[in-house]
Scaffold this active site. Structure first.
Site, PDB file in Angstrom:
ATOM      1  CB  CYS A 121     -17.995 160.320 -63.260  1.00  0.00           C
ATOM      2  SG  CYS A 121     -19.410 160.959 -64.189  1.00  0.00           S
ATOM      3  CD  GLN A 122     -22.436 157.360 -64.594  1.00  0.00           C
ATOM      4  OE1 GLN A 122     -21.337 156.813 -64.540  1.00  0.00           O
ATOM      5  NE2 GLN A 122     -22.920 157.861 -65.715  1.00  0.00           N
TER       6      GLN A 122
END
Length: 365
Positions: A94-95
């Protein structure tokens, strides 16, 4: 009832789970709690693999980049798991989508963004009965020029899935965090909905779960100490200066409560930073746990009353992992695994909703 494209599907059997981007296994643990069998996991993080295989020894684990996974190989595994219903779970890194990503203008170039489209490729080739996707809310608005979520949803709909999705607050599902997450659930067998919230006003549980509910009974620990009997109840050490700072911090407080000589120069005369070096509150949900959730200097991760940051076990508990779920790796690695995990309680509730959906199908077949 549309069953096109599915082979030997029997909704009366228990669900078999294929967990892509599995990490340490938060989603898998939740689905297992809901009565499902974890048969396959994929992740290229070796520490996550060691944790996952320790806790799910009967699952096949593939240490590989999903872009190198052949559809035909996944099809073979899916066919072996039939006639049980098949769930594909995907929680891609998800970064690129998170608020903490300060290089958003460059996100089009981040090679991690298309990973959910690699998952779509496998879904289209294998026709699982159910799909579950979890990510940060920012996945809905990566950039103007590229939005992989829209492509993912369009691909599912073209393949015959009915979909429900929303950004939800974890505390509304009994997870003791103020964090918000994006959830998507899809079925090839008719309409499916995300589960109704279980906690908060107007629900059977009007109060949200708190830090005290989940870590209040764990034994005391000093900074840098490891408990002999409680697995992973280990905390990071503190410098002499940070020990003075946390001693000057009341429950629920932060660096604004310190005397001036303890404050960081970069925080003086500036608004903000109130969560940095903060303590949690006993009777409120915790902040959203990150990959640095056991570091006192990286958020409101100080223990409510003990002079240290929360331990690995406490972080895992706030992610609703059971006490017997054991993590491997060094402190930094375990914190990363926990911060990246799907909260177990959330996955359990999603799992029960999927089972309910399949039971409804069984009545109509």
């Amino acid at each position: 009832m549309a069953h096109s494209g599915c082979s030997s599907f029997d909704p009366s059997l228990f669900v078999k789970v294929f967990d892509f981007f599995s990490g340490c296994g938060g989603a898998s643990q939740g689905f297992q709690n809901a009565g499902m069998e974890i048969v396959f996991a994929l992740d290229k993080d070796m520490d996550a693999k060691r944790t996952f295989t320790k806790n799910f020894p009967n699952a096949t684990f593939l240490s590989e980049d999903i872009r190198r996974v052949e559809t035909k190989d996944t099809q073979l595994l899916v066919n072996q798991a039939r006639p049980n219903p098949i769930l594909f779970c995907g929680c891609a890194p998800c970064q690129p989508f998170t608020k903490q990503n300060t290089i958003r203008p460059q996100s089009d170039k981040d090679e991690r963004i298309p990973l959910i489209l690699e998952l779509l490729r496998l879904i289209q080739g294998c026709n699982p009965d159910i799909v579950f996707l979890e990510n940060v809310p920012g996945i809905q608005k990566v950039s103007v020029s590229m939005n992989p979520l829209n492509t993912f949803i369009d691909g599912l709909e073209s393949a015959g899935y009915q979909i429900d999705y929303a950004s939800v607050y974890l505390k509304k599902y009994g997870v003791p965090q103020s964090r918000q997450r994006f959830l998507l659930i899809a079925s090839r067998h008719g309409r499916i909905k995300l589960p109704p919230q279980t906690h908060g006003p107007g629900t059977p549980n009007p109060e949200f779960s708190t830090v005290r509910d989940w870590i209040g009974r764990l034994p005391e620990l000093s900074a840098g100490e490891t408990h002999d009997e409680v697995p992973n109840h280990r905390s990071a050490g503190l410098s002499e200066l940070n020990l003075k700072r946390i001693k000057a911090t009341p429950e629920g407080g932060g660096n604004l409560d310190w005397p001036p000589h303890l404050r960081l120069q970069c925080h003086l005369n500036k608004v903000g930073y109130s969560d940095v070096y903060g303590r949690m509150s006993w009777d409120r949900p915790a902040p959203g746990l990150t990959t640095r959730c056991i570091s006192y200097s990286n958020g409101r991760f100080g223990h409510p009353e003990q002079d240290r940051a929360i331990s690995v076990r406490e972080a895992a508990s706030l992610q609703t992992f059971p006490k017997d779920f054991v993590f491997t790796g060094n402190l930094h690695s375990m914190a990363r695994q926990i911060g990246n995990a799907v909260p177990v309680k959330l996955a359990t509730i999603i799992g029960h909703q999927i089972v309910k959906h399949l039971n409804e199908i069984r009545k109509q077949v």
